[in-house]
Scaffold this active site. Structure first.
Site, PDB file in Angstrom:
ATOM      1  N   THR A 224       0.925  -0.895   6.038  1.00 65.09           N
ATOM      2  CA  THR A 224       1.426  -2.242   6.281  1.00 65.09           C
ATOM      3  C   THR A 224       2.844  -2.240   6.855  1.00 65.09           C
ATOM      4  OG1 THR A 224       0.072  -3.009   4.455  1.00 65.09           O
ATOM      5  CG2 THR A 224       1.876  -4.447   5.127  1.00 65.09           C
TER       6      THR A 224
ATOM      7  N   GLY B 162       3.672   1.293  -1.864  1.00 69.82           N
ATOM      8  CA  GLY B 162       4.127   1.667  -3.204  1.00 69.82           C
ATOM      9  C   GLY B 162       4.539   3.121  -3.266  1.00 69.82           C
TER      10      GLY B 162
ATOM     11  N   GLU C  55      -5.425  -5.486   0.029  1.00 74.49           N
ATOM     12  CA  GLU C  55      -6.750  -4.983   0.440  1.00 74.49           C
ATOM     13  C   GLU C  55      -7.534  -6.036   1.215  1.00 74.49           C
ATOM     14  OE1 GLU C  55      -7.595  -1.950   0.376  1.00 74.49           O
ATOM     15  OE2 GLU C  55      -6.003  -1.209  -0.938  1.00 74.49           O
TER      16      GLU C  55
END
Lengths: 717, 717
Positions: B196, B235, B479
């Site tokens: 992303t 993350g 997602e």
């Protein structure tokens, strides 16, 4: 003085870097560094010109600028009209400017603060506000007051101190007012309002704190007889307050006289230590309101003199005789006032902010392609995005207008109450309950939709949306839980419906309940559904049907032998639905009437008409079952509603950005990386993130865990 | 080793004080003090016996005990069935016990921690987990794995490290796997997954990071050409990772070959400093996931050797020739797997927890009176409260069963893929998209309803509900954003509908679309609506109607000259609705079939049948318009639906507490002052609040602001 500004606070200031709407103020520090890395010479394959130009905060993103050039109306005129006139706009802007230019009131590091830090900041602001008001010659009764609290965005302490004073002013005798109000005004004491308990919220009769009159000492002895009786939630009480109005069950000679208010000292005025018999503290972390020290309070044989019971409406005489005096109906009026007044600041304004953020962001966020081969499309051009956001925008306007309507109703009611005429109170109480519930519930859902519509970036605290949501959510609970409030409105509606059916007179707002008409919706094509008469009539029909059918069910149950209270419980789901339908109808009708009255401003009237249509048709589209149920609207007509509704989205989309610009929020009041006037969302997210303590403080896990792990020396630990 | 436990953490431990379900473990310290203050002798006016007895944590509140005595089925048997057998229950409980008895994994002070503290704790837990797994002989492929992550409640670092490894395993060559997987497994490097960007989420083709092949050095040069191209959200990347798989547009000889994955080192393995050309950090505070260091990453001429492009399915040869190899369809399968696997842990389990908390609380919270003169009623006895909570409970069961169905579908699909048969992938992809969207959206709304239903106390972080809500909300976005996913499902449905209309074969799950039947719902009375055939048929009819009418609208628009992509956009609101209706239908049908198959356990089957009916009728009641639209269900029949629906609430209410007990959450896993097995909500709220830093740390505002204010020495500041 400079003392209140801690050094770490100062280092995070970005106040001076944020130019207000319309002004351009180039800022080079981070932008320059960026420009070098993205210079076109190194990456000839891609067109970087657009973003390298746009990387300077304050320069309006062309994707937003283009939205503003095509506005179909004057934004400034709409702003003035929403404010209630250009003079109000001027006053509001002057207050906002004075507050926002003062660094003590800055909210810029709010998203990085702990509960302790936010509490400290709120007290600092409250204390500083006293000086500021003096300096600016703002008074408690001046036109600036409401704008001050809006400009502070609620992040200020001592709001319950104000409730403490209002409570004494309304429920206290002249003597009590003379004793307590002057020191409270001068902050020689800090008050709180201790009503809610661990075990009791909306149901006040159930409060368990006790106040027993001791005739020998002429004192009341206050106690917390069980854990559920502990006071819980009062703001300003956890850490700040020295005094509180405490509500307790009054006992005289073993007899209970119900809930009464008592003034209690809880902390020393000298060293702030807790007074004997008092246990108090902070109730801990909440979903929001970190700045408020919501507290708990436990009382063990706390004695107060007889004169500490607020006694305008009742008194205990030295021999224990209990006397009632005057009408306590005025209490209901106070509750009504609070419920109506919170609608604007706690429900509508947050929704307006959320709409501003989400719509501006949707005009600069480009994702995927609408037409093959073209540039990626603004997400605001997708029908699904319009369908998420534009009905919320229309709702913000709808509730803004219903709020004006309620204010007028309240003012009329107040004038009557002053003439000792309490006839309108039941209607006013039903209205304030129902609209408090409808507005807070609707606006809360709407803010959540705005948040979700911004995808991942909406989920960042820096977007401003999470804190708007977590705060507005509380408005569904405080000042009366919404379901209970809707049922109060329903009780009024059922009563009026029965009266109307029996040919008795009913208040004007519910006369429509007596005119139950059969018949069908006369709309023949989708354009007919742009007629306010057509859709208002449909809402009215639905409300009447829901009220009357629930009244009938209630009647049937009782006649079949079900006990009254049990029958009521078995109808409550439908009663709440009926109350909502009533309020929804009034909101639509009022919106339509507001638009109709707006004769002079053609451009504004046109776009307001579109919003009104959208609000009404969205309601029919989303609650289709209510309108289809008895065939008042047919399936074919519902298709017309859907077609008109979807058409309106594309129409209003063109003015979406000007419509939120008209709310006239400054960048500082939005405090959002996504919602700023310049639309430089990515640059701002990046710059703000760098100020996070997760970046400014060293990695707490490296030396202890990551380094041993990576160096494979973990086993030696 | 004891090192990981900081002293301040230790001082806040309440782990040993919380007895598990069913066990009684009296604890006297705060209870005793309390008992003294509420002894009946001082307050003879009130009955304090109940709460003074109940003030000891671990002793079950009689209001909960009575709910459990009347269960209509065996809770233990239901638990085992939900787990998939008693052996699974045994394994799960053993894992939970091992994790929860280890103080390093404690979550007890979670609600009081800053983002930095939560990140540190998550890394500590992740590191400790390696030891624990070794100690317990748990393996990556053992039956314990899924329970470990559940028991940790996600508050653990290095989850993206796992995705990093999975990505290399799936997309890397054998050589790449051999090089990277062993050191990653041994944590000699920590990976992240950088897909992303600030400007692109779900639309992967739009990613802007570039990787240019330099033929002279046989390297790829990676760059972030504009700010929107900055990696954002991954993350483990903000502060922990040393490496990342970075997705970038591949350019060879000036030609773009689309998005490809590259392995990149971002931090030194020696001292963790950023590598040359790398800018990286944490993206700052979010609505939840404070424990995760979601990061940003900016690349300036970062060079990696040619072999760092994952090349199982494609390769750039030394001369720059680009070669595709094998089928990349397996990528879709990975995405499908992830979407289905998150439904259980990220949507259904949080909802089950929220239901447990809200329903247990509603059985001990008493407020107002149902019958005049009686004790205050449990709020669970109010119809409106039942109508809030019980449909959410039914939904938790419904989605638990649809999840099992999806898992089976996935397993079948996987077996086919292994046989190189990709025929089922479109159906599987459509299913995983639609159900990911429906389940996360439904469960998110449901958790919010549970939160709101607990009033003010639900709003306290100590209730556990706010963090469940703020976390599950993210599942609607990651997602694949839900609206986009629903439109992917819709595209599949429209395709299948056209094929079916043309007499072509369609996948089994959508054969129903080809059998468009006219006709009306045959129900004659409210009991008929308790027949699964009746309501499944109604859902099927509604789904077919929505798909076919939207297909017709699409067709009409295109035939009237509207371009295809524009016509599609104009139908997306209705397309999303149709996709939801399809998934809702399958969920109802699957629930009914699950109940039918459950022949042996009569008591369980009976209550499951009630829940299935409730889920189905709640859906019809809340989406009445969809069923009334073409008269398939008439207004009179809708009244029957409503009557049956409201009747069911009273029936299921009797088993509400046993039904949540069957989810078998320990007190520690709920981490809720309202939801504990013993129902001692007020005592627990009070005890937990006292551990808040707002109580354990001194008042930061007193010396600086409150004291000068109260002593009237403020002007001297």
């Amino acid at each position: 003085g400079p003392a209140p500004l801690a050094p770490r606070t100062r280092s995070l200031q970005r106040g001076r870097r944020e130019p207000g709407p319309g002004r351009q103020q180039p800022d080079s520090s981070p932008g320059d560094a960026w420009d070098k890395s993205s210079s076109a010479s190194r990456m000839p394959l891609l067109d970087t010109s657009k973003y390298s130009q746009g990387s300077v905060l304050g320069k309006v993103n062309p994707d937003l600028a283009s939205e503003r050039r095509t506005a179909s109306f004057s934004v400034e005129k709409l702003t003035a009209w929403l404010d209630g006139g250009a003079e109000q706009t001027r006053i509001r802007r002057a207050v906002v400017e004075a507050i926002e230019s003062d660094p003590v009131f800055s909210r810029e590091n709010q998203y990085f603060q702990s509960q302790n830090e936010r509490y400290e900041a709120a007290v600092r602001k409250a204390v500083h506000l006293q000086r500021k008001m003096h300096e600016m010659r703002w008074t408690e009764k001046g036109p600036e007051l409401k704008y001050i609290y809006r400009a502070l965005s609620g992040d200020v302490a001592f709001l319950l101190h104000r409730v403490f004073m209002r409570c004494i002013s309304v429920l206290g005798s002249d003597k009590q007012i003379a004793k307590w109000i002057p020191p409270a005004t001068q902050y020689r004491l800090i008050g709180s309002y201790a009503q809610t308990e661990l075990g009791h919220g909306t149901y006040l009769q159930g409060l368990e704190t006790t106040a027993v009159f001791d005739i020998t000492t002429q004192e009341f002895i206050l106690n917390t007889p069980k854990i559920s009786a502990m006071k819980w939630w009062p703001g300003d009480m956890g850490r700040s307050a020295t005094h509180a109005v405490v509500f307790a069950q009054l006992y005289v000679h073993g007899q209970c006289y119900g809930v009464h208010p008592f003034i209690l000292q809880i902390r020393s005025l000298q060293d702030h230590s807790l007074c004997p018999g008092i246990t108090a503290g902070d109730i801990g972390p909440k979903m929001n309101f970190e700045h408020t020290d919501n507290g708990y309070l436990m009382l063990q044989n706390v004695r107060v003199p007889k004169e500490n019971m607020l006694n305008k409406f009742c008194e205990v005489q030295p021999d224990g005789t209990y006397i009632k005096r005057g009408s306590p109906k005025i209490n209901y009026f106070t509750m009504t006032t609070v419920r109506i007044s919170l609608i604007s600041d706690e429900a509508i304004l947050p929704l307006m902010k959320a709409c501003t953020i989400a719509i501006r962001y949707s005009a600069v966020r480009r994702q995927s392609k609408l037409k093959p081969g073209e540039q990626e499309a603004k997400i605001l051009d997708y029908q699904t995005q319009q369908e998420k956001l534009l009905p919320q925008l229309a709702a913000a306007y709808a509730f803004h207008f219903i709020n004006k309507y309620l204010q007028e109703l309240l003012n009329r009611g107040y004038r009557e109450v002053q003439k000792k005429n309490f006839d309108n109170l039941p209607e006013l109480h039903a209205f304030s309950s129902g609209f408090k519930a409808l507005a807070t519930q609707y606006c809360t859902s709407a803010v959540e939709i705005c948040l979700r519509a911004c995808g991942g970036h909406g989920y960042s605290l820096l977007s401003g949306l999470p804190s708007l949501y977590t705060k507005i959510l509380a408005s569904c609970i405080y000042e009366g839980e919404n379901t209970i409030l809707l049922l109060q409105t329903a009780r009024f509606l059922i009563k009026c419906f029965s009266a109307a059916s029996a040919g008795q007179p009913v208040p004007p707002s519910v006369i429509y309940l007596s005119a139950v008409k059969a018949g069908k919706c006369p709309a023949k094509n989708k354009l007919d559904f742009l007629s306010p008469d057509i859709y208002s009539e449909a809402y009215q029909h639905a409300a009447v049907r829901l009220v009357s059918s629930t009244a009938a069910k209630l009647q049937d149950l009782i006649q079949s032998g079900v006990k009254k209270h049990e029958a009521w419980n078995q109808c409550t789901v439908q009663l709440a639905q009926a109350a909502k339908a009533h309020c929804h109808y009034i909101t639509v009708k009022n919106f339509a009437e507001t638009v109709e009255k707006l004769e002079t401003e053609a451009g504004i009237q046109k776009i307001m008409k579109h919003l009104c249509d959208l609000f009404a048709l969205h309601g029919i589209f989303s609650n289709a079952g209510v309108f289809l149920h008895d065939g008042y609207i047919s399936g074919a007509q519902m298709d017309m509603v859907t077609a008109s509704y979807l058409d309106l989205l594309a129409v209003i989309r063109k003015d979406a950005v000007p419509l939120v610009d008209a709310f006239d929020f400054t960048d500082k009041s939005l405090n959002s990386a996504l919602g700023s006037y310049d639309g430089q969302v990515y640059q701002r997210l990046y710059e703000w993130a760098q100020k996070s303590p997760t970046n400014t403080q060293s990695n707490p896990a490296y030396e202890r865990y990551l380094k041993p792990l990576l160096h494979n020396t973990l086993s030696k630990l």
